[in-house]
Design an enzyme around this catalytic site. Structure first.
Site, PDB file in Angstrom:
ATOM      1  N   GLU A   3       0.218 -11.814  -3.990  1.00  0.00           N
ATOM      2  CA  GLU A   3      -1.211 -12.066  -3.738  1.00  0.00           C
ATOM      3  C   GLU A   3      -2.103 -11.693  -4.914  1.00  0.00           C
ATOM      4  OE1 GLU A   3       0.539  -9.590  -2.561  1.00  0.00           O
ATOM      5  OE2 GLU A   3      -0.667  -7.787  -2.267  1.00  0.00           O
ATOM      6  N   GLY A  50       0.865  -1.185   0.000  1.00  0.00           N
ATOM      7  CA  GLY A  50       0.000   0.000   0.000  1.00  0.00           C
ATOM      8  C   GLY A  50       0.892   1.223   0.000  1.00  0.00           C
ATOM      9  N   GLU A  51       0.612   2.176   0.854  1.00  0.00           N
ATOM     10  CA  GLU A  51       1.466   3.363   0.992  1.00  0.00           C
ATOM     11  C   GLU A  51       1.990   3.414   2.416  1.00  0.00           C
ATOM     12  OE1 GLU A  51       2.262   4.641  -2.446  1.00  0.00           O
ATOM     13  OE2 GLU A  51       3.077   5.678  -0.715  1.00  0.00           O
ATOM     14  N   SER A  52       3.290   3.235   2.565  1.00  0.00           N
ATOM     15  CA  SER A  52       3.850   3.153   3.917  1.00  0.00           C
ATOM     16  C   SER A  52       3.632   4.443   4.714  1.00  0.00           C
ATOM     17  CB  SER A  52       5.329   2.791   3.852  1.00  0.00           C
ATOM     18  OG  SER A  52       6.035   3.699   3.040  1.00  0.00           O
ATOM     19  N   ILE A 104       5.182  -3.228  -7.667  1.00  0.00           N
ATOM     20  CA  ILE A 104       4.388  -2.000  -7.832  1.00  0.00           C
ATOM     21  C   ILE A 104       5.049  -0.899  -7.010  1.00  0.00           C
ATOM     22  CG2 ILE A 104       2.099  -0.954  -7.599  1.00  0.00           C
ATOM     23  CD1 ILE A 104       0.983  -3.875  -7.494  1.00  0.00           C
ATOM     24  N   ARG A 105       5.748  -0.013  -7.678  1.00  0.00           N
ATOM     25  CA  ARG A 105       6.468   1.074  -7.002  1.00  0.00           C
ATOM     26  C   ARG A 105       7.217   0.520  -5.777  1.00  0.00           C
ATOM     27  NH1 ARG A 105       3.396   5.075  -4.987  1.00  0.00           N
ATOM     28  NH2 ARG A 105       5.024   6.565  -5.375  1.00  0.00           N
ATOM     29  N   CYS A 123       6.157  -5.171   0.250  1.00  0.00           N
ATOM     30  CA  CYS A 123       6.369  -3.856  -0.361  1.00  0.00           C
ATOM     31  C   CYS A 123       6.317  -2.746   0.699  1.00  0.00           C
ATOM     32  CB  CYS A 123       5.379  -3.663  -1.497  1.00  0.00           C
ATOM     33  SG  CYS A 123       5.925  -2.404  -2.642  1.00  0.00           S
ATOM     34  N   ARG A 140      12.722   3.872  -0.783  1.00  0.00           N
ATOM     35  CA  ARG A 140      11.352   3.876  -1.331  1.00  0.00           C
ATOM     36  C   ARG A 140      11.371   4.169  -2.828  1.00  0.00           C
ATOM     37  NH1 ARG A 140       7.644   7.689   1.369  1.00  0.00           N
ATOM     38  NH2 ARG A 140       6.077   6.433   0.310  1.00  0.00           N
ATOM     39  N   HIS A 164       4.423  -8.181  -4.836  1.00  0.00           N
ATOM     40  CA  HIS A 164       3.110  -8.672  -4.391  1.00  0.00           C
ATOM     41  C   HIS A 164       2.850 -10.030  -5.034  1.00  0.00           C
ATOM     42  CE1 HIS A 164       1.344  -4.688  -3.048  1.00  0.00           C
ATOM     43  NE2 HIS A 164       2.404  -4.280  -3.710  1.00  0.00           N
TER      44      HIS A 164
END
Ligand code: GLN
Length: 194
Positions: A168, A50-52, A130-131, A81, A108, A166
């Site tokens: 999943e 997600g976004e840390s 993903i990023r 991630c 990051r 990821h």
């Protein structure tokens, strides 16, 4: 016989429910968690992608830092991630707070703009970057299970695991990474049984 483990996925932000079919296919139970009571009830944690920065803000807003830190010291944790960023010893680009439970530095969005998102095959299984962060300066005793451009993307350190990708999002259940994590949790429960 060890009991069927329950894996809690921190559900403040990010990709949570996609883990359920993988965890269940590996013969464990899955539950999203966001309160201290829920943390206490599970055997292990997934810190999702997600976004840390957003996760950090929510952890602080709901005053969950100390409870999570205490739980992470005792139970297996798998950071994906953004989760691998939260587990890092140090974070760069920019610097931010982290739990310091995995001895590496996370940069990051470290793969840059061109390669920031792509699907890669690891041992015959498709995983999505993903990023993703680049993990540098890993401690010597880490078990590095996969690398990309010479940097680790999948690491085991005793009861803890990280993937910068990821697994999943691929619909073949369970992914090899979920299967491995459930085994780590079962091993941990067996070794720590009263
Ligand atoms: N770039 C995100 C971060 O820095 C991580 C992206 C992800 O979890 N897929 O938190």
């Amino acid at each position: 016989m060890t009991k069927r483990p329950t894996i809690g996925c921190l559900a403040l932000q990010g990709c949570v429910e996609r883990h359920r079919p993988h965890i269940e296919a590996a013969f464990a139970d899955f539950t999203p968690v966001k309160t201290v009571k829920e943390f206490e009830a599970v055997d292990a944690f997934i810190l999702p992608g997600g976004e840390s920065t957003t996760m950090l803000k929510l952890i602080e807003r709901f005053e969950l830092w100390d409870a999570l830190k205490e739980q992470f010291a005792r139970k297996p944790v798998w950071g994906i991630c953004a989760g691998s960023i939260l587990m890092a010893e140090h974070v760069e680009n920019p610097e931010q707070k982290s739990f310091g439970i995995m001895p590496y530095t996370a940069i990051r969005n470290g793969y840059g703009r061109q390669l920031e998102s792509e699907i890669i095959d690891i041992d015959g299984y498709d995983v999505s970057f993903i990023r993703a962060p680049v993990l540098t300066k890993p401690a010597d005793d880490l078990e590095i299970l996969n690398t990309r451009d010479g940097e680790p993307t999948w690491i085991r350190n005793g009861k803890n695991m990280v993937t910068t990708f990821h697994p999943e999002l691929t619909f073949t259940f369970p992914s090899p990474m979920h299967a491995m994590f459930v085994n780590i949790v079962k091993e941990h429960l067996k070794n720590n049984a009263a």
